[in-house]
Write a protein that holds these residues in place. Structure first.
Motif, short mmCIF file in Angstrom:
data_model
loop_
_atom_site.label_atom_id
_atom_site.label_comp_id
_atom_site.label_asym_id
_atom_site.label_seq_id
_atom_site.Cartn_x
_atom_site.Cartn_y
_atom_site.Cartn_z
N ALA A 247 -1.49 -0.57 1.40
CA ALA A 247 -2.04 -2.17 1.63
C ALA A 247 -3.65 -1.92 1.48
O ALA A 247 -4.16 -2.86 0.87
N LYS A 248 -4.05 -0.95 2.11
CA LYS A 248 -5.77 -0.76 1.82
C LYS A 248 -6.06 -0.78 0.36
O LYS A 248 -7.28 -1.07 -0.26
N VAL A 249 -5.27 0.11 -0.33
CA VAL A 249 -5.70 0.29 -1.68
C VAL A 249 -5.73 -1.14 -2.49
O VAL A 249 -6.57 -1.41 -3.25
N ASP A 250 -4.66 -2.08 -1.98
CA ASP A 250 -4.43 -3.24 -2.76
C ASP A 250 -5.42 -4.15 -1.85
O ASP A 250 -5.36 -5.44 -2.37
N GLY A 251 -6.20 -3.92 -1.16
CA GLY A 251 -6.93 -4.64 -0.30
C GLY A 251 -6.54 -5.75 0.61
O GLY A 251 -6.81 -7.00 0.70
N LEU A 252 -5.27 -5.76 0.97
CA LEU A 252 -4.55 -6.34 1.87
C LEU A 252 -5.20 -6.30 3.54
O LEU A 252 -5.70 -5.30 3.87
N LYS A 253 -5.19 -7.61 4.30
CA LYS A 253 -5.33 -7.52 5.39
C LYS A 253 -4.61 -7.47 6.29
O LYS A 253 -3.36 -7.32 6.16
N TYR A 254 -5.09 -7.58 7.78
CA TYR A 254 -4.19 -7.47 8.98
C TYR A 254 -2.73 -8.52 8.91
O TYR A 254 -1.78 -7.84 8.99
N ASP A 255 -3.21 -9.54 8.44
CA ASP A 255 -1.98 -10.50 8.70
C ASP A 255 -0.87 -10.29 7.37
O ASP A 255 0.30 -10.52 7.71
N ASP A 256 -1.45 -9.59 6.43
CA ASP A 256 -0.38 -9.34 5.20
C ASP A 256 0.52 -8.12 5.77
O ASP A 256 1.55 -7.98 5.25
N ILE A 257 -0.07 -7.30 6.52
CA ILE A 257 0.46 -5.87 6.67
C ILE A 257 1.28 -6.33 8.05
O ILE A 257 2.41 -5.50 8.17
N SER A 258 0.92 -6.82 8.94
CA SER A 258 1.59 -6.55 10.35
C SER A 258 3.10 -6.90 10.50
O SER A 258 4.12 -6.39 11.23
N PRO A 259 3.37 -7.83 9.56
CA PRO A 259 4.87 -7.87 9.40
C PRO A 259 5.88 -6.86 9.06
O PRO A 259 7.13 -6.62 9.55
N TYR A 260 5.22 -5.73 8.68
CA TYR A 260 5.92 -4.87 8.11
C TYR A 260 5.81 -3.34 9.18
O TYR A 260 6.38 -2.17 8.67
N MET A 261 5.12 -3.57 10.16
CA MET A 261 4.77 -2.45 10.88
C MET A 261 6.06 -2.30 12.02
O MET A 261 6.41 -3.51 12.44
N ILE A 262 6.11 -1.04 12.35
CA ILE A 262 7.04 -0.69 13.32
C ILE A 262 6.39 -0.13 14.40
O ILE A 262 5.70 0.93 14.47
N SER A 263 6.46 -0.86 15.70
CA SER A 263 5.89 -0.24 16.81
C SER A 263 6.68 0.99 17.47
O SER A 263 8.03 1.43 17.11
N ASN A 264 5.86 1.56 18.51
CA ASN A 264 6.36 2.69 19.23
C ASN A 264 6.58 3.89 18.43
O ASN A 264 7.77 4.44 18.58
N ASP B 177 0.72 1.01 19.57
CA ASP B 177 0.25 -0.42 18.97
C ASP B 177 -1.21 -0.47 18.60
O ASP B 177 -1.46 -1.11 17.84
N TRP B 178 -2.02 -0.28 19.91
CA TRP B 178 -3.34 -0.30 19.72
C TRP B 178 -4.12 0.12 18.60
O TRP B 178 -4.91 -0.04 17.82
N LYS B 179 -3.43 1.57 18.34
CA LYS B 179 -4.16 2.45 17.08
C LYS B 179 -3.67 1.64 15.93
O LYS B 179 -4.44 1.56 15.00
N LEU B 180 -2.40 0.97 15.72
CA LEU B 180 -1.87 0.54 14.79
C LEU B 180 -2.71 -0.64 14.37
O LEU B 180 -3.02 -0.88 13.15
N LYS B 181 -3.18 -1.37 15.16
CA LYS B 181 -3.90 -2.68 15.01
C LYS B 181 -5.31 -2.29 14.53
O LYS B 181 -5.83 -2.96 13.42
N ASP B 182 -5.88 -1.15 15.12
CA ASP B 182 -7.28 -0.48 14.37
C ASP B 182 -7.12 -0.18 12.85
O ASP B 182 -7.66 -0.50 11.97
N LEU B 183 -5.70 0.45 12.72
CA LEU B 183 -5.47 0.85 11.23
C LEU B 183 -5.33 -0.10 10.30
O LEU B 183 -6.02 -0.35 9.26
N MET B 184 -4.65 -1.29 10.86
CA MET B 184 -4.36 -2.56 9.89
C MET B 184 -5.70 -2.98 9.59
O MET B 184 -5.85 -4.17 8.66
N GLU B 185 -6.73 -2.99 10.60
CA GLU B 185 -8.06 -3.87 10.50
C GLU B 185 -9.01 -3.03 9.69
O GLU B 185 -10.08 -3.57 9.52
N ALA B 186 -8.63 -1.88 9.32
CA ALA B 186 -9.56 -0.86 8.73
C ALA B 186 -10.01 -1.42 7.37
O ALA B 186 -9.21 -2.26 6.88
#
Lengths: 162, 385
Positions: free
Chosen positions: B256-273, B279-288
């Motif tokens: 997603a980062k290579v394609d320049g996608l942002k948090y809102d584009d990625i978050s639906p595909y994330m799996i927690s835990n 989760d907080w680290k995932l959020k950091d990564l998505m916002e990178a």
């Protein structure tokens, strides 16, 4: 009611401990080795003979325990009509039974685990057979120590050769 | 001597030698019982694994060696690859029935099915959850087939005859569209999952939301099945499954980062835990901001050195697959370590499934290399896991 001397009764307990605990260790060990062997044979029919060899290894502990138990029964007067034992010799007999019993328990379980592991290694790579046998034979030593000490206790405790 | 023993016994306060012996025997019996319980317990934990692990290790021994893989790579064409595989009973029965890719997947599905059947009761639910992989795959194939309008026969060619839906595949292959697939799956958990993702599919006109919802369910389900580690074995499985989830999340984020996608584009595909990425680290990564920022954020986790080492290769090649390959290798090493660390536990089963998965992946790479592009042996070797 059969009249059994206290020393002879103690020797009977010794015989029970000898064959009971050694048999328990041997049975558990053989069980786990045989379970592994069945799994190996299910995948590779050629493993049958080698599986039997590994499964038979933990049998020896039960044999040692059985031998000591028979000797105790014979020389304590319970079998074969020999002289009954005194209390001191009876306690020595319990010691002899415990020696092979507990040594056989640990040795049998250890050998069973190693044999089951070796079966897994051999079915994965058949060149492991000889090395597997050597590793599986190692835990036999503890049972041999127990067997020797049991014999020595019986000899010098006045049960055998008195 | 008898007199001295009697004197000792009397001095200890026992009325007779017989009562002393009775107490002695009682103490001996208690000590014996403790020794037996303490020594037997670990062995009883190992017992259920002896049979399945021997079967699994037999199959590990039948995995292709590097030499055999090289021989397959040297094949001139697909026909030669198929002929080579015909020499191995596990593959032969499927190679003669199906196309090569389907034969390989079917063999892998059969392996998952076997492990789920022979795994001991305590951990069987996790392997049963892993088996759902084939239901998910089949539903995804059905969706794709119906989306491009394949016939029933063509659709069946894409389906793998394993999993809970095995008996329904014929019926499902005859439906006309995605809504019919959802109707056909009624009574299974997949119907609701697809129903929930249907609005996203209808608005985007892409099957990705449906596929992502199925993948998410699969990973969440295996996480759930391993979420209560009660002993060493289940905690081993939880570590492995959690790491799989971490790596899946990382791969999605990096792409997603290579394609320049942002948090809102990625978050639906994330799996927690996952295991290490909370989760907080995932959020950091998505916002990178970019790939470099993602790698910096990973510091302190086991994935950090893997990603940092792959960074230079990524800079050289510009291909995100270098990260994916190294993360897969990391997971393989983890599975291999488990197999060595816990030989009478879940380790060999995890290690075997991972290695089998890699074998099938490699065979598919070889098949594609021969069929589509006729790549040279060295290029194919580069692409292998």
């Amino acid at each position: 009611m059969v009249d059994v001397a206290l020393g002879t009764a103690l020797a009977a307990i010794g015989a029970g401990v000898a064959v009971g605990f050694a048999g328990l260790g041997s049975g558990l060990g053989q069980g786990i080795a045989a379970a592994g062997s069945v799994g190996a044979v299910a995948e590779d029919n050629d493993m049958f003979a080698r599986g039997i060899i590994f499964s038979a290894l933990p049998e020896t502990q039960a044999i040692y325990g059985f031998l000591i138990a028979i000797l105790l029964l014979v020389f304590s007067g319970l079998l074969g009509g020999g002289n009954p034992l005194n209390v001191t010799s009876g306690l020595v007999a319990i010691g002899a039974g415990a020696a092979i019993g507990f040594a056989g328990l640990g040795s049998g379980m250890g050998q069973g685990i190693t044999a089951a592991s070796s079966v897994g290694a051999v079915v994965e790579d058949e060149d492991m057979f000889a090395r597997g046998i050597i590793f599986s034979a190692l835990p036999e030593t503890q049972a041999i120590y127990g067997f020797l000490i049991a014999i020595l206790l019986m000899v010098f405790g006045g049960i055998l050769g008195a | 001597m008898v007199e001295s023993i009697t004197a000792i016994v009397t001095a200890l306060g026992f009325p007779s030698v017989e009562s002393f012996i009775g107490i002695l025997l009682l103490a001996g019996a208690i000590i014996g019982a403790i020794v037996v319980i303490v020594t037997i317990r670990p062995l009883l934990d190992m017992f259920p694994y002896a049979y399945p692990n021997a079967r699994v290790r037999a199959r590990v021994g039948r995995l292709f060696s590097e030499k055999q893989i090289s021989e397959i790579i040297e094949s001139d064409d697909m026909e030669e690859v198929q002929n080579y595989l015909r020499g191995f009973p596990e593959y032969a029965k499927y190679v003669d029935q199906y196309s090569l890719e389907k034969a390989l997947d079917t063999q892998l599905a059969e392996t998952y099915d076997l492990v789920a059947r022979i795994a001991p009761g305590d951990i069987q639910n996790v392997f049963r959850a892993l088996l759902k992989k084939w239901d998910i795959r089949n539903i995804k194939s059905l969706i794709t087939a119906k989306e491009v309008g394949l016939s029933s026969e063509e659709t069946m060619e894409l389906l793998i005859p394993f999993g809970d839906l095995k008996e329904d595949l014929g019926r499902l292959s005859e439906v006309n569209n995605i809504t019919d697939i959802i109707t056909g799956l009624e009574g299974t958990v997949y119907s609701q999952i697809l129903e929930d993702a249907l609005p996203a599919y209808e608005s985007s006109k892409m099957v990705l939301p449906l596929e992502a919802a199925l993948d998410k369910y699969y990973l969440e389900n295996i996480l759930k099945a391993s979420s209560n580690p009660s002993d060493d074995n289940s905690s081993l499985i939880h570590t492995y499954v959690g790491s799989q989830v971490d790596i899946t999340n990382l791969k999605i984020i990096l792409r997603a980062k290579v394609d320049g996608l942002k948090y809102d584009d990625i978050s639906p595909y994330m799996i927690s835990n996952g295991y290490q990425i909370r989760d907080w680290k995932l959020k950091d990564l998505m916002e990178a901001e970019d790939v470099n920022a993602v790698i910096s954020s990973m510091e302190g986790t086991d994935y950090s050195p893997v990603l940092s080492d792959a960074l230079s290769k990524y800079v050289q090649t510009g291909s995100i697959s270098v990260f994916e390959k190294d993360l897969d290798i990391y997971l393989t090493k983890m599975a291999k370590n488990f197999a060595l660390k816990k030989p009478f536990g879940a380790g060999p089963m995890i290690g075997f499934l991972n290695r089998k998965e890699n074998e099938i992946k490699n065979l598919k790479v070889i098949a594609r290399g021969k069929r589509e592009a006729n790549f040279s042996a060295s290029v194919i070797k580069e692409m292998l896991v």
